[in-house]
Scaffold this active site. Structure first.
Site, PDB file in Angstrom:
ATOM      1  N   ARG A 142      -3.616   6.053  -3.151  1.00  0.00           N
ATOM      2  CA  ARG A 142      -4.939   5.619  -2.088  1.00  0.00           C
ATOM      3  C   ARG A 142      -4.498   5.150  -1.177  1.00  0.00           C
ATOM      4  NH1 ARG A 142      -9.651   3.933  -4.872  1.00  0.00           N
ATOM      5  NH2 ARG A 142      -9.585   2.170  -3.611  1.00  0.00           N
TER       6      ARG A 142
ATOM      7  N   ARG B  36      -0.308   7.963   8.171  1.00  0.00           N
ATOM      8  CA  ARG B  36      -0.484   8.569   9.509  1.00  0.00           C
ATOM      9  C   ARG B  36       0.580   8.745  10.824  1.00  0.00           C
ATOM     10  NH1 ARG B  36      -5.479   6.170   9.002  1.00  0.00           N
ATOM     11  NH2 ARG B  36      -7.373   7.396   7.190  1.00  0.00           N
TER      12      ARG B  36
ATOM     13  N   ARG C 161      -7.975  -6.904 -14.304  1.00  0.00           N
ATOM     14  CA  ARG C 161      -7.934  -7.577 -13.323  1.00  0.00           C
ATOM     15  C   ARG C 161      -9.064  -8.580 -12.514  1.00  0.00           C
ATOM     16  NH1 ARG C 161      -2.976 -10.012 -13.109  1.00  0.00           N
ATOM     17  NH2 ARG C 161      -3.310 -10.665 -10.695  1.00  0.00           N
TER      18      ARG C 161
ATOM     19  N   ARG D 238      -5.883 -11.443   0.428  1.00  0.00           N
ATOM     20  CA  ARG D 238      -6.564 -11.586   1.437  1.00  0.00           C
ATOM     21  C   ARG D 238      -7.436 -12.661   2.695  1.00  0.00           C
ATOM     22  NH1 ARG D 238      -9.758  -6.007   0.603  1.00  0.00           N
ATOM     23  NH2 ARG D 238     -11.241  -6.425  -0.499  1.00  0.00           N
TER      24      ARG D 238
ATOM     25  N   GLU E 228      -9.116 -14.864  -0.916  1.00  0.00           N
ATOM     26  CA  GLU E 228      -9.284 -13.803  -2.626  1.00  0.00           C
ATOM     27  C   GLU E 228      -8.100 -14.180  -3.242  1.00  0.00           C
ATOM     28  OE1 GLU E 228     -10.267  -9.632  -2.287  1.00  0.00           O
ATOM     29  OE2 GLU E 228     -12.342 -10.041  -0.316  1.00  0.00           O
TER      30      GLU E 228
ATOM     31  N   TYR F 272     -11.715   3.006 -12.084  1.00  0.00           N
ATOM     32  CA  TYR F 272     -11.997   2.640 -11.114  1.00  0.00           C
ATOM     33  C   TYR F 272     -12.646   3.369  -9.813  1.00  0.00           C
ATOM     34  CZ  TYR F 272     -10.308  -0.099  -6.255  1.00  0.00           C
ATOM     35  OH  TYR F 272     -10.690  -0.460  -5.415  1.00  0.00           O
TER      36      TYR F 272
ATOM     37  N   ASP G 271     -15.308   4.099  -6.888  1.00  0.00           N
ATOM     38  CA  ASP G 271     -15.447   3.427  -4.772  1.00  0.00           C
ATOM     39  C   ASP G 271     -16.902   3.709  -5.485  1.00  0.00           C
ATOM     40  OD1 ASP G 271     -12.818   2.783  -3.875  1.00  0.00           O
ATOM     41  OD2 ASP G 271     -12.988   5.004  -3.333  1.00  0.00           O
TER      42      ASP G 271
END
Length: 373
Positions: free
Chosen positions: A172, A176, A249, A280, A306, A354, A356
């Site tokens: 995921r 680059r 989780r 984070r 978090e 999972y 989005d």
């Protein structure tokens, strides 16, 4: 038997709200219930100090699916927010996604060719198809970046050694050889102006909603209300965990208001060392460029730390643990679900996937076409 409603929709998150909206648009009578005291599920935003706070973690809408984009923008205008998270490793700051800024900071390389040579040098020894997340990460970005920016964060996030996690999780992450700081490879991206709760309100306009209503606690009474049930809760909970618990989780948030106008200068900063207990910190105001609805600068800020943890009954399930063991158990639950003629199972928890946000909307629209045609 005459029912009061055509559809009872359990859960007012994106899947439930989209299905409810489409059902009503075809003339169906719909009741939406939610066990929480608010609508919008995990995309719920609440206003604190005129800041739209993402109560259940950062939600950044992104998609390449034009059908989904055209659909959801009927219900909210989206701003031009671009996700450019920062990684903090013991005070060293790196760009996420992994790009030329990251490689320059890590190795001092300046050209894409130098970066590629460094990665090739560090992935030596993994000539086979990666068997786990650790091998996948090293083959993508080399050992240095794996050790500093992947290992600690991932093991906090999933509570498992990187060798015990499937390789696909790492796929995921964009890598680059350019100076592109946009995390998502998505044509359409942004945050709904006015917050996600407003978007869900618009989807549910004209539909009866009952909050603080637990479907599983009042199942027979609720089932008697409608001809069909759209269930977006956890599939194993629906069957009283009769085959065992699927693993998830969970995430705990510590949110505080700070008397400063700028805490970290970015919406998301990931803490990638193992020693920092949180994964984070989100600074919510930067999702809307630090401005209120009238374009004024906001004098205070709201941050959320978090903490990732293993799910246990009573916790909020966030991420399905899509490993082989859980996949097999889910398939057994799916066989039970397929026998429930009255009930449609949908969404992240109902399908143990999972998803989005754009995938949730697409799945809901597909199901609507199938059921409401």
């Amino acid at each position: 038997m005459d029912f009061m409603y055509d559809y009872l929709v359990v859960g007012s998150g994106l899947y439930g709200a989209v299905f409810a909206h489409e059902a009503r648009a075809t003339g169906k009578k719909v009741l939406v219930i939610d066990k929480r005291p608010h609508i919008a599920g995990n995309v719920y935003t609440e206003s604190i100090e005129n800041i739209h706070v993402h109560k259940y973690g950062a939600h950044i809408f992104h998609t390449n699916n034009k059908r989904v984009w055209n659909y959801i923008t009927q219900f909210a205008e989206f701003n031009r927010f671009t996700n450019s998270p920062v990684a903090n490793y013991k005070g060293e700051l790196y760009s996420l996604p992994f790009n030329m800024y990251t490689f320059n900071r890590m190795w001092g390389v300046v050209t894409p060719q130098e970066a590629e040579a460094k990665i090739n040098e560090q992935r030596a020894g993994i000539g086979h198809e990666p068997r786990n997340l650790e091998e996948q990460a090293i083959s993508l970005v080399g050992r240095d970046i794996f050790e500093k920016l992947v290992r600690g964060y991932t093991e906090k996030q999933w509570g498992r050694d990187c060798k015990d996690l499937p390789a696909f999780i790492m796929k995921r992450l964009p890598v680059r050889l350019t100076f592109d700081n946009n995390y998502f490879n998505a044509l359409y991206q942004g945050i709904p102006v006015g917050g996600y709760t407003k978007l869900i309100e618009n989807l549910l306009e004209g539909i009866e909603v009952r909050l603080n209503t637990d479907y599983l606690e009042h199942k027979s009474e609720m089932d008697a209300l409608a001809e069909k049930v759209v269930y977006t809760g956890a599939i194993d909970a629906y069957f009283h965990y009769s085959l065992g618990c699927l693993e998830y989780r969970s995430v705990r948030f510590e949110t505080e208001v700070l008397d400063t106008d700028n805490f970290q200068g970015n919406a998301a900063v990931n803490y990638t060392d193992r020693e920092t207990p949180w994964t984070r910190i989100i600074e919510h105001k930067w999702f809307e460029f630090g401005k209120d609805a009238d374009g004024n600068d906001l004098p205070k800020t709201v941050i959320s730390r978090e903490y990732s943890s293993e799910w246990k009954p009573g916790d909020e399930p966030y991420y399905p643990v899509n490993d082989e063991k859980n996949g097999l158990l889910y398939r057994r639950y799916k066989e039970l679900a397929d026998r429930e003629e009255k009930v449609i199972f949908g969404g992240r928890l109902g399908e143990y996937r999972y998803y989005d946000m754009d995938q949730v909307i697409a799945a809901a629209l597909d199901r609507c076409e199938e059921m409401l045609a």
